[in-house]
Design an enzyme around this catalytic site. Structure first.
Site, PDB file in Angstrom:
ATOM      1  N   LYS A 127      -0.340  15.509  -4.433  1.00  0.00           N
ATOM      2  CA  LYS A 127      -0.585  14.093  -4.727  1.00  0.00           C
ATOM      3  C   LYS A 127      -0.557  13.282  -3.430  1.00  0.00           C
ATOM      4  CE  LYS A 127       0.892  10.473  -7.972  1.00  0.00           C
ATOM      5  NZ  LYS A 127       1.006   9.322  -7.089  1.00  0.00           N
ATOM      6  N   ARG A 128      -1.524  12.376  -3.301  1.00  0.00           N
ATOM      7  CA  ARG A 128      -1.602  11.522  -2.109  1.00  0.00           C
ATOM      8  C   ARG A 128      -1.348  10.080  -2.511  1.00  0.00           C
ATOM      9  NH1 ARG A 128      -7.308  13.230   0.449  1.00  0.00           N
ATOM     10  NH2 ARG A 128      -6.957  11.276   1.571  1.00  0.00           N
ATOM     11  N   ASN A 188      33.733 -18.230  32.390  1.00  0.00           N
ATOM     12  CA  ASN A 188      33.450 -19.607  31.965  1.00  0.00           C
ATOM     13  C   ASN A 188      33.122 -20.516  33.138  1.00  0.00           C
ATOM     14  OD1 ASN A 188      35.616 -18.419  29.914  1.00  0.00           O
ATOM     15  ND2 ASN A 188      34.307 -19.855  28.807  1.00  0.00           N
ATOM     16  N   GLY A 221      27.295 -19.287  17.241  1.00  0.00           N
ATOM     17  CA  GLY A 221      27.059 -18.105  18.063  1.00  0.00           C
ATOM     18  C   GLY A 221      27.937 -18.058  19.294  1.00  0.00           C
ATOM     19  N   SER A 229       4.053  14.227  -3.245  1.00  0.00           N
ATOM     20  CA  SER A 229       5.080  13.995  -4.256  1.00  0.00           C
ATOM     21  C   SER A 229       6.099  15.125  -4.262  1.00  0.00           C
ATOM     22  CB  SER A 229       4.402  13.892  -5.628  1.00  0.00           C
ATOM     23  OG  SER A 229       5.329  14.031  -6.674  1.00  0.00           O
ATOM     24  N   SER A 230       7.316  14.810  -4.733  1.00  0.00           N
ATOM     25  CA  SER A 230       8.349  15.841  -4.830  1.00  0.00           C
ATOM     26  C   SER A 230       8.146  16.724  -6.062  1.00  0.00           C
ATOM     27  CB  SER A 230       9.731  15.191  -4.896  1.00  0.00           C
ATOM     28  OG  SER A 230       9.851  14.404  -6.076  1.00  0.00           O
ATOM     29  N   GLU A 240       2.175   0.602   1.083  1.00  0.00           N
ATOM     30  CA  GLU A 240       3.448   0.278   0.443  1.00  0.00           C
ATOM     31  C   GLU A 240       4.474  -0.192   1.465  1.00  0.00           C
ATOM     32  OE1 GLU A 240       4.430   3.821  -1.681  1.00  0.00           O
ATOM     33  OE2 GLU A 240       2.712   3.669  -3.037  1.00  0.00           O
ATOM     34  N   SER A 278      28.020 -23.120  24.532  1.00  0.00           N
ATOM     35  CA  SER A 278      27.385 -22.266  23.525  1.00  0.00           C
ATOM     36  C   SER A 278      26.407 -23.069  22.682  1.00  0.00           C
ATOM     37  CB  SER A 278      28.445 -21.642  22.611  1.00  0.00           C
ATOM     38  OG  SER A 278      29.285 -20.781  23.334  1.00  0.00           O
ATOM     39  N   HIS A 304     -10.273 -12.407 -11.969  1.00  0.00           N
ATOM     40  CA  HIS A 304      -9.338 -12.157 -13.081  1.00  0.00           C
ATOM     41  C   HIS A 304      -9.144 -10.650 -13.270  1.00  0.00           C
ATOM     42  CE1 HIS A 304      -9.650 -16.416 -14.353  1.00  0.00           C
ATOM     43  NE2 HIS A 304     -10.927 -16.278 -14.024  1.00  0.00           N
TER      44      HIS A 304
END
Length: 462
Positions: A324-325, A131, A99, A318-319, A331, A140, A188
């Site tokens: 639609k939800r 410096n 760095g 939705s497109s 997500e 550094s 399960h």
């Protein structure tokens, strides 16, 4: 048209845009590495300002920096810490593994601003030299890891921990609110015995509480700084007591306790603490993935899924399918967790690449750690405020699921024995009956006896 100034360093003359505060080494680094899109986040740049400010105070206190020069360096460093020079850090994070170029960038910006405050033009290096003065008593090799520690420590305490505390409190509130709401447990991914929705959310809350504890567990090691080790850890060119004076100054500046690492060699040559921090973030990502995915599944539907939870409407759709939800914020959180898990692999490999007295994967380590903290913090806040707090329960669906569950008959094991209860559940499954109907049809119990022994509200324990 853009105008340029001419600066000189040990390698000759360099043209630099007239309005930029960086100097010759930064300009040369742009030529070598490029000024890429992937740059260090502002948090790291601001941490450099705090680090240089603390160094100037320590050098002044120890008599290794003239008080007048220290004062103007401190002013310039504070401006850097306050975010006034973010646009003057053009370098890509893909640079030398120590760095060094970003440290030089910080030295040059602070020196140029300090000289400007003293009435001098940019690029003159007098009376403040990047410096000799701004980088006094430093390398550094100890500066960059110190900034890594500082930026990570502050990001955890100022962003991630508050987000986790808010999330944990919201989950605990839901657990309390729904402590008597019956649902069918699932193992399960199949129907199991009854529990309460409050118990499910108490489990989520416990996971996040453990995550908070893990984050706190990392803080002491992040607060131990290698500053003062200079080139390889010996402290060459730093005055006695510099590490301690630096930590005292930085603690005051940030209102956060920092101490000198008693083995600067460890703090510069290895970055195990960042692998640890990244590991903690990875565990959090695992916990949060379960939370996000369980809520997505429990809220699936609304007509053809589980439909036990009602995810708040975020106004997005939705497109192609009108109205639609989708569980968008769950997500988002899930994707953030995926990113963190990938970042942890990178940090692990980078941490394992330490050689001799210097780890030369510092930029990629801190980039991934800070990104993980950032994406988790931001996605947790959005998830908590815009999904979790508005989450509701479809009590009718829950009641129907509980009433029709085959595994309610498990409560009859002490009364009839395992094999007889297995007959009940098999008959109910094969013929589409409720467990009560099957038990009565088999002549094993009357309806009244069944109701006396199978009480879902008494099957959920504490």
């Amino acid at each position: 048209m853009q105008t340029f100034r001419l600066e000189h360093d040990a390698f000759g003359a360099v043209q630099i845009p007239q309005d930029k505060y960086w100097g010759a080494q930064t300009q040369r680094a742009i030529g070598v590495f490029g000024a890429g899109r992937e740059q260090f986040p502002p948090a790291l740049v601001h941490a450099f300002g705090q680090q240089k400010l603390a160094c100037a105070r320590a050098n002044r206190r120890l008599g290794t920096l003239d008080a007048a020069l220290a004062e103007v360096i401190e002013q310039a460093a504070q401006a850097l810490a306050d975010g006034h020079f973010d646009s003057h850090f053009p370098l890509t994070l893909w640079q030398t593994g120590s760095g060094t170029q970003t440290n030089m960038n910080a030295n040059e910006v602070i020196a140029n601003r300090a000289n400007q405050l003293l009435g001098q033009p940019l690029g003159g290096k007098t009376p403040v030299h990047p410096n000799d003065h701004v980088n006094r008593s430093q390398s550094s090799n100890d500066t960059f890891p110190t900034v890594m520690h500082l930026s990570t420590r502050l990001a955890l305490s100022q962003a991630l921990l508050p987000a986790l505390v808010q999330l944990q409190a919201a989950l605990q509130d839901k657990a309390q609110q729904w402590q008597t709401v019956l649902k069918i447990g699932r193992t399960h991914v199949m129907d199991a015995v009854p529990m309460t929705l409050g118990q499910a959310f108490a489990s989520f809350a416990a996971q996040i509480a453990h995550g908070i504890e893990r984050v706190h567990g990392c803080l002491p090691r992040l607060s131990s700084l290698p500053q003062g080790g200079t080139a390889v850890g010996t402290g060459l060119n730093a005055p006695p007591g510099f590490a301690e004076a630096f930590c005292e100054a930085l603690s005051q500046i940030t209102d956060t306790p920092f101490t000198a690492n008693p083995c600067a060699f460890e703090g510069m040559g290895t970055h195990d603490v960042f692998v640890e921090v990244s590991g903690v973030l990875n565990v959090l990502a695992v916990s949060l993935s379960k939370l996000a995915n369980d809520i997505r599944l429990l809220g699936s539907g609304p007509r053809c899924g589980l439909g036990e939870l009602i995810v708040p409407d975020d106004g997005l759709t939705s497109s192609i399918m009108p109205g639609k939800r989708n569980p968008t914020l769950a997500e988002v959180l899930a994707q953030a967790c995926m990113q963190v898990m990938g970042n942890h692999t990178t940090v692990t490999v980078a941490g394992a690449s330490s050689l001799f007295e210097l780890n030369v994967a510092k930029p990629v380590i801190i980039h991934n750690v800070l990104q993980s903290i950032s994406v988790l913090s931001e996605s947790i806040v959005r998830f908590t405020e815009h999904l979790l707090l508005g989450l509701e329960v479809d009590r009718a669906v829950l009641a129907r699921n509980v009433e029709g569950s085959l595994l309610l008959a498990t409560a009859l094991n002490p009364v009839l024995g395992y094999d007889q209860v297995a007959r009940i559940t098999r008959k109910a499954a094969d013929e589409g009956l409720t467990p009560k109907q099957a038990a009565v049809a088999l002549g094993l119990l009357t309806e009244q006896a069944y109701d006396a022994h199978v009480r879902p509200d008494q099957m959920v324990g504490r």
